[in-house]
Scaffold this active site. Structure first.
Site, mmCIF file in Angstrom:
data_model
loop_
_atom_site.group_PDB
_atom_site.id
_atom_site.type_symbol
_atom_site.label_atom_id
_atom_site.label_comp_id
_atom_site.label_asym_id
_atom_site.label_seq_id
_atom_site.Cartn_x
_atom_site.Cartn_y
_atom_site.Cartn_z
ATOM 1 N N ASP A 70 -8.021 4.312 -3.481
ATOM 2 C CA ASP A 70 -7.062 3.385 -3.186
ATOM 3 C C ASP A 70 -6.556 2.415 -4.236
ATOM 4 O O ASP A 70 -7.449 1.643 -4.646
ATOM 5 C CB ASP A 70 -7.495 2.510 -1.858
ATOM 6 C CG ASP A 70 -6.482 1.767 -0.951
ATOM 7 O OD1 ASP A 70 -5.710 1.341 -1.504
ATOM 8 O OD2 ASP A 70 -6.702 1.633 0.255
ATOM 9 N N CYS A 82 0.816 -1.206 -0.067
ATOM 10 C CA CYS A 82 0.046 0.079 0.177
ATOM 11 C C CYS A 82 0.760 1.406 -0.019
ATOM 12 O O CYS A 82 0.500 2.278 -0.640
ATOM 13 C CB CYS A 82 -0.985 0.095 1.391
ATOM 14 S SG CYS A 82 -0.267 -0.083 2.908
ATOM 15 N N HIS A 92 -1.416 1.201 7.209
ATOM 16 C CA HIS A 92 -2.092 1.433 5.736
ATOM 17 C C HIS A 92 -2.016 2.733 5.213
ATOM 18 O O HIS A 92 -2.131 3.684 6.038
ATOM 19 C CB HIS A 92 -3.534 0.868 5.953
ATOM 20 C CG HIS A 92 -4.078 0.817 4.513
ATOM 21 N ND1 HIS A 92 -3.545 0.008 3.414
ATOM 22 C CD2 HIS A 92 -4.888 1.652 3.923
ATOM 23 C CE1 HIS A 92 -4.446 0.010 2.420
ATOM 24 N NE2 HIS A 92 -5.210 0.904 2.493
#
Length: 258
Positions: free
Chosen positions: A124, A69, A109
């Site tokens: 995302d 991420c 994250h």
């Protein structure tokens, strides 16, 4: 056009002439999800580098690898900035479905927020197979994309002020929590992400420092590869194959270009 802008477009298969607007982000998000895998091989092989713009470009755009991420959303954030978007990086905490609780090893994250015409949206590109393929507004409105439904709830927790909820097509029968995030605490320097990389690489509770994992979305579902199995979702049907090392190397190249 900057080198990053040009290379990113080449990586996901769009022309340098294409004008990227908020209305075309759906297409950009899909192409990114289909072409850049979510993977942890550098962590497993202990080959991580500092998180800088140059290192991200080299890893994802030149060497055509994927990432986790903090890498995937960082390079996409930089791409958004290059194309005139008012974008920010934010940190969150992923919800552990198995333990029915938020992970306990930090706000590890990384996601993206953009402001557009007075509204804030979440984007995302670094959440495995759980990607919303459209911007998701922070208003609570349900967004439907090719792979499922997504909505964001405003709720104050120790991990932030919003929670992303997910209901994947063919996989989830009910809504589930994806992660909580803090819209008020922005990442102001990419160097901050080295702390996240260290935690994910070293913390005993990290899910990404034990076994290799590679996954990406496809037009019909997703493909996921570990050192022991290869799983394909195609139009709601799943097949799973047990594999060994030689098959892992073959499939990682064939399906992910790694």
């Amino acid at each position: 056009m900057s080198e990053l802008n040009s290379l990113f477009r080449k990586r996901i298969g769009i022309s340098e002439e294409e004008n990227i607007t908020f209305e075309t982000l759906d297409n950009i998000l899909e192409k990114t999800a289909y072409n850049i895998p979510f993977e942890n091989l550098c962590i497993i092989e202990n080959k991580t580098n500092d998180i800088t713009k140059e290192n991200l470009m080299n890893k994802i755009l030149l060497k055509k690898e994927g990432g986790l991420c903090y890498e995937l959303n960082s390079i996409f954030y930089l791409f958004l900035i290059e194309n005139g978007f008012n974008a920010f990086l934010a940190r969150g905490v992923v919800y552990n479905q198995e333990n029915q609780g938020f992970q306990t090893h930090g706000r590890n994250h990384v996601t993206i927020l953009i402001n557009h015409e007075g509204q804030t949206y979440l984007i995302d590109t670094g959440f495995g197979a759980n990607l919303p393929l459209k911007p998701v507004p922070l208003t609570g409105e349900t967004i439907i994309s090719n792979n499922g439904k997504f909505r964001i709830e405003k709720v104050n927790t120790e991990h932030g002020d919003y929670v992303l909820h997910i209901k994947l097509k063919h996989k989830d029968t009910d809504w589930r929590i994806g992660y909580a995030f803090d819209s008020k605490r922005m990442v102001t320097d990419l160097l901050e992400l080295n702390e996240i990389q260290s935690a994910i690489s070293e913390h005993p509770e990290s899910p990404f420092n034990k076994n290799p994992l590679i996954t990406r979305l496809t037009s019909g579902g997703s493909v996921t590869l570990t050192d022991s199995s290869f799983t394909q979702w195609v139009d709601g049907k799943v097949t799973k194959e047990k594999i060994g090392y030689a098959r892992f190397k073959e499939l990682s190249k064939r399906h992910f270009g790694l």
